[in-house]
Design a protein around this motif. Structure first.
Motif, PDB file in Angstrom:
ATOM      1  N   GLU A   1       5.586  -5.915   6.302  1.00 25.10           N
ATOM      2  CA  GLU A   1       4.981  -6.222   5.189  1.00 25.10           C
ATOM      3  C   GLU A   1       3.533  -5.874   5.479  1.00 25.10           C
ATOM      4  OE1 GLU A   1       3.449  -9.736   2.284  1.00 25.10           O
ATOM      5  OE2 GLU A   1       5.068 -10.244   3.600  1.00 25.10           O
TER       6      GLU A   1
ATOM      7  N   ALA B   1       2.653  -2.328   6.255  1.00 23.43           N
ATOM      8  CA  ALA B   1       2.572  -1.512   4.932  1.00 23.43           C
ATOM      9  C   ALA B   1       1.326  -1.882   4.017  1.00 23.43           C
ATOM     10  CB  ALA B   1       3.976  -1.864   3.905  1.00 23.43           C
TER      11      ALA B   1
ATOM     12  N   LYS C   1      11.946   0.705  -2.999  1.00 18.57           N
ATOM     13  CA  LYS C   1      11.983   1.507  -1.893  1.00 18.57           C
ATOM     14  C   LYS C   1      12.249   3.200  -2.708  1.00 18.57           C
ATOM     15  CE  LYS C   1      14.169   2.522   2.341  1.00 18.57           C
ATOM     16  NZ  LYS C   1      15.219   2.068   3.288  1.00 18.57           N
ATOM     17  N   CYS C   2      13.239   3.240  -3.545  1.00 13.95           N
ATOM     18  CA  CYS C   2      13.719   4.525  -3.836  1.00 13.95           C
ATOM     19  C   CYS C   2      12.528   5.010  -4.643  1.00 13.95           C
ATOM     20  CB  CYS C   2      15.179   4.315  -4.790  1.00 13.95           C
ATOM     21  SG  CYS C   2      16.413   4.114  -3.744  1.00 13.95           S
TER      22      CYS C   2
ATOM     23  N   GLU D   1       6.695  -5.206   1.169  1.00  8.60           N
ATOM     24  CA  GLU D   1       6.731  -4.033   1.952  1.00  8.60           C
ATOM     25  C   GLU D   1       6.804  -2.642   1.094  1.00  8.60           C
ATOM     26  OE1 GLU D   1       9.072  -1.862   5.323  1.00  8.60           O
ATOM     27  OE2 GLU D   1       9.505  -3.987   5.038  1.00  8.60           O
ATOM     28  N   PHE D   2       8.034  -2.670   0.435  1.00 10.19           N
ATOM     29  CA  PHE D   2       8.382  -1.470  -0.396  1.00 10.19           C
ATOM     30  C   PHE D   2       7.304  -1.044  -1.324  1.00 10.19           C
ATOM     31  CE2 PHE D   2      12.931  -2.153   1.360  1.00 10.19           C
ATOM     32  CZ  PHE D   2      12.546  -1.505   2.359  1.00 10.19           C
TER      33      PHE D   2
ATOM     34  N   LEU E   1      10.372  -8.050   1.743  1.00 13.82           N
ATOM     35  CA  LEU E   1      10.773  -6.664   1.586  1.00 13.82           C
ATOM     36  C   LEU E   1      10.397  -6.039   0.322  1.00 13.82           C
ATOM     37  CD1 LEU E   1      14.638  -6.487   2.428  1.00 13.82           C
ATOM     38  CD2 LEU E   1      12.798  -5.302   3.469  1.00 13.82           C
TER      39      LEU E   1
ATOM     40  N   GLN F   1       4.373   0.406   0.131  1.00 11.55           N
ATOM     41  CA  GLN F   1       4.818   1.748   0.507  1.00 11.55           C
ATOM     42  C   GLN F   1       4.526   2.621  -0.772  1.00 11.55           C
ATOM     43  OE1 GLN F   1       8.246   1.594   2.628  1.00 11.55           O
ATOM     44  NE2 GLN F   1       7.727   0.882   4.450  1.00 11.55           N
TER      45      GLN F   1
ATOM     46  N   GLY G   1       9.386   4.649  -4.292  1.00  9.10           N
ATOM     47  CA  GLY G   1       8.457   5.007  -3.409  1.00  9.10           C
ATOM     48  C   GLY G   1       8.783   6.346  -2.781  1.00  9.10           C
TER      49      GLY G   1
ATOM     50  N   ALA H   1      14.010  -4.958  -4.123  1.00 12.83           N
ATOM     51  CA  ALA H   1      13.573  -4.153  -2.915  1.00 12.83           C
ATOM     52  C   ALA H   1      13.859  -2.688  -2.878  1.00 12.83           C
ATOM     53  CB  ALA H   1      13.708  -4.884  -2.038  1.00 12.83           C
ATOM     54  N   THR H   2      15.253  -2.734  -3.076  1.00  6.28           N
ATOM     55  CA  THR H   2      15.918  -1.260  -2.988  1.00  6.28           C
ATOM     56  C   THR H   2      15.232  -0.129  -3.852  1.00  6.28           C
ATOM     57  OG1 THR H   2      17.842  -2.175  -1.855  1.00  6.28           O
ATOM     58  CG2 THR H   2      18.150  -0.075  -2.598  1.00  6.28           C
TER      59      THR H   2
END
Length: 143
Positions: free
Chosen positions: A118, A121, A7-8, A49-50, A46, A53, A10, A3-4
């Motif tokens: 979620e 997004a 996210k990065c 969600e990411f 998560l 995004q 994204g 997830a992290t």
């Protein structure tokens, strides 16, 4: 950890590729399929969600060139929205917010904010896809 990482990627997609298009071809394009597969095969809120995004940012950057991703992503996004909504409806009500009782234990109040994020997004991603490629999105709107 996934997830992290998503996210990065994204954030990089949303903020950096407009200034340096080589970032897209060298770093973003190779992972699009991996992010989609993670989105498709996970139950982790998560990650979803990411990933949404990320696709929001990608659609915003690619505009009409996002069209090849619509056929797989739009149905998956609708499915996610419908399933998240159903899951929220099926959860038991623990405490009534309309209750006048002050004796109820506030620790029993539970809100699944991961599902809310979620869902938010996914809805934003859907809107961006429609805005980025209106003619290609039309059949999904009518269907």
């Amino acid at each position: 950890m996934k997830a992290t990482a998503i996210k990065c990627i994204g954030i990089i997609t949303g903020n950096c590729i407009k200034q340096n298009p080589q970032i897209y071809s060298n770093h973003i394009e190779p992972v699009i399929g991996l992010i989609f597969e993670n989105l498709k095969h996970t139950d982790n809120n998560l990650i979803k969600e990411f990933a949404f995004q990320f696709f929001f940012n990608l659609a915003s950057y690619l505009q009409a060139n996002f069209k090849p991703y619509l056929e797989q992503l739009v149905p998956l996004t609708f499915e996610t929205i419908i399933n998240a909504d159903k899951a929220q409806l099926e959860k038991p009500q623990i405490v009534s917010l309309d209750s006048d009782s002050e004796e109820e234990d506030p620790d029993n109040i539970w809100v699944d904010d991961n599902t809310i994020f979620e869902l938010s997004a996914a809805i934003r991603c859907l809107g961006q896809m429609a805005e980025s490629c209106p003619p290609a999105y039309g059949p999904f709107y009518e269907g």
